[in-house]
Write an enzyme that holds these catalytic residues in place. Structure first.
Site, short mmCIF file in Angstrom:
data_model
loop_
_atom_site.label_atom_id
_atom_site.label_comp_id
_atom_site.label_asym_id
_atom_site.label_seq_id
_atom_site.Cartn_x
_atom_site.Cartn_y
_atom_site.Cartn_z
CG ASP A 113 75.19 -32.35 15.41
OD1 ASP A 113 75.85 -31.47 15.99
OD2 ASP A 113 75.33 -33.56 15.62
CB SER A 165 78.11 -23.32 1.17
OG SER A 165 77.86 -22.19 1.99
N PRO A 166 76.00 -21.23 -0.52
CG PRO A 166 73.91 -20.33 0.05
CD PRO A 166 74.75 -21.59 0.17
CG ASN A 167 75.76 -18.28 3.23
OD1 ASN A 167 75.18 -17.32 2.74
ND2 ASN A 167 75.10 -19.27 3.82
CB VAL A 201 81.02 -28.19 -4.58
CG1 VAL A 201 82.30 -28.96 -4.31
CG2 VAL A 201 79.95 -29.10 -5.18
CG ASN A 247 72.24 -20.34 6.51
OD1 ASN A 247 73.47 -20.25 6.42
ND2 ASN A 247 71.54 -21.25 5.83
#
Length: 535
Positions: free
Chosen positions: A82, A243-245, A241, A144
């Site tokens: 969400d 997120s790989p994207n 801190v 993703n």
């Protein structure tokens, strides 16, 4: 309660009929996710939504105490399900005691350009060569590359505000600003985030990707802005801190940078416009797993006053296929090289190992642990009673009086010409404002009737020997909280991460594949016994 880890009939319908049907109808997994979100929202409005079933935990075997709240079980859902706070209530109805929504950024951002997809790896075969969805028949996992797409913190805050006001109206408080404030201040008897007794809602915040990574103050302002907008509607603020994207984001996990950011977030959370302060947790990467990296993150957590850590996030690494020794086809092997964050069953062993490492290191750094460690000098077994302290103070006064120089007429005349120094007044200990401890330079602290310095008044504030011993030793009240996520695919694995030191086991990929009945099925297992986890 069921004694097996087999899915219930309800879960089986979701897992083997609903989820495969959505994938068959919608080639684009991101589109399928949006359809599922809209469906859950619509069903909830008509009271037809999937929900927690089964017998209530009358014995309280599943309960756990976290951040001052007694949770009904030790299961949670991770962020990504969400992202925009569209369905917090339908998610809570599925059975988890903790949900994480977001992440939210200060300004709206689209994330990475499409196709960014969710790369869905499942056991139903290759049905499409679409660039947006790649399917491998042998692995249940997700890749993703969203890139933190967000509608913006203000938009998410507005949606959460409407949710609180609807709750206030439904429970007889009205629907205006005062009614909202009364609910947030606890008059409804529920946590201000989840609005459900025994459950908590975490809100994840992150920086915009166009904010320069090298400008640490600008990065901190991004996080603080989100906290200022969202903290009053959250039980827990999660600082992403990891997120790989988002290029450069994981570089913020360095101890100095992370301490700076977390300190700003913790301070901002204290100013949340309500009587209680939300807890602050940091979400870390599973790829930063050396002792030095983990120690640095734990140091930042302690130095900033952060409440705990979520271990971990998706990984940039590509693990070996399951089962061991299985060889992917050439097409499957090529798809595994796609960029993005990978999550799936292969991450489980690493998650367990990381939870153990964080639990060990973060506890070793605990101030209570340091206080209980013997030093080279002996210490009395307990604090002296207040009467002994009074005599020690008097002895100190007599000693200092003896060491004073004999006053001369010249010195006496000089002292009479000096202005008196006004001692600072003490803060009122009775203030209940979250920001009461932060004093504006232009606003002096409230004063008490007692003098600023008074041996009797200070003695009254000294803890008794019993209170000192109870508060100075290692206790659950000082222990940092750990949530675990990554590769957890069944109830037995959830139990294993809890036994490794986590307080809550969180799921995302397993929920995508297992359907909405998954959490309720796990919560019915008799293995989730109570563990003290009060920070």
């Amino acid at each position: 309660m069921s004694s097996s880890d087999q899915p219930s009939a309800t879960q089986g319908v979701h897992q083997w009929i609903v989820v495969p049907s959505l994938r068959w109808i919608y080639d684009d997994a991101e589109e399928a996710h949006e359809v599922g979100t809209r469906s859950l929202k619509a069903l909830y409005q008509f009271g037809l939504h999937p929900r927690e079933r089964g017998k209530p935990d009358e014995a309280g075997d599943l309960e756990v105490k976290i951040f001052g709240h007694v949770l009904k079980n030790r299961l949670g859902t991770s962020a990504g399900i969400d992202k925009h706070a569209d369905i917090p209530d339908p998610l809570l109805a599925l059975g988890p005691s903790v949900i994480e929504i977001g992440g939210a950024t200060p300004y709206p951002q689209d994330g990475n350009p499409k196709p960014r997809g969710i790369v869905t790896l499942h056991c139903h075969g290759l049905s499409s060569d679409s660039d947006q969805v790649f399917r491998l028949p042998s692995q249940n996992a997700l890749i993703n590359r969203y890139g933190l797409n967000s509608e913006g913190a203000d938009h998410v805050a507005k949606r959460l505000q409407e949710r609180v006001r609807k709750f206030a109206y439904a429970h007889g408080f009205g629907m205006d600003e005062l009614a909202e404030q009364r609910v947030l201040d606890g008059e409804a008897g529920v946590p201000p985030g989840s609005l459900i007794e025994g459950k908590l809602m975490a809100v994840q915040v992150a920086k915009n990707k166009f904010t320069p990574d090298e400008d640490l103050e600008a990065v901190k302002r991004d996080y603080v802005y989100c906290v200022a907008a969202l903290a009053r509607y959250a039980d827990i603020i999660v600082v992403n801190v990891s997120s790989p994207n988002t290029p450069g984001l994981r570089g913020l996990q360095h101890v100095d940078k992370l301490t700076n950011i977390l300190t700003g977030v913790v301070d901002a959370a204290k100013h949340a416009k309500r009587k209680t302060t939300p807890a602050v947790m940091v979400k870390v990467s599973p790829d930063e797993d050396t002792d030095a990296q983990v120690s640095g993150i734990c140091e930042a957590i302690h130095n900033s006053g952060c409440s705990g850590v979520i271990v971990g996030n998706t990984t940039k690494r590509r693990p070996e296929p399951l089962p061991a020794g299985y060889s992917l086809s050439d097409k499957e092997a090529a798809l595994m090289l796609e960029q993005g964050g990978y999550s799936g069953p292969q991450l489980f062993e690493r998650t367990v190992a990381l939870v153990r490492k964080y639990r060990t290191i973060i506890d070793e750094m605990s101030p209570s642990n340091a206080r209980s460690t013997p030093t080279s000098e002996p210490h009395p077994p307990q604090s002296p009673p207040n009467s002994d302290v009074a005599s020690q103070i008097q002895e100190t006064v007599e000693r200092d009086k003896a060491n004073l120089k004999t006053p001369s007429p010249e010195a006496d005349a000089d002292s009479k010409g000096q202005p008196l120094i006004r001692l600072p007044e003490r803060n009122s200990p009775s203030s209940t404002s979250p920001a009461a401890s932060i004093i504006s330079p232009a606003t002096p602290p409230a004063s008490d009737a007692a003098p600023a310095l008074s041996s009797s008044s200070h003695l009254d504030q000294l803890p008794s020997a019993t209170e000192t011993s109870a508060s100075s030793l290692t206790s659950p009240a000082e222990q940092k909280i750990i949530f675990a996520t990554g590769g957890i695919t069944n109830g037995r694995q959830a139990l294993e991460v809890l036994e490794a030191g986590a307080s809550v086991a969180m799921v995302y990929t397993a929920l995508v594949y297992g359907g909405v009945g998954l959490v309720d099925s796990w919560a019915s297992l008799p293995c989730f016994s109570n563990t003290e986890s009060e920070p």
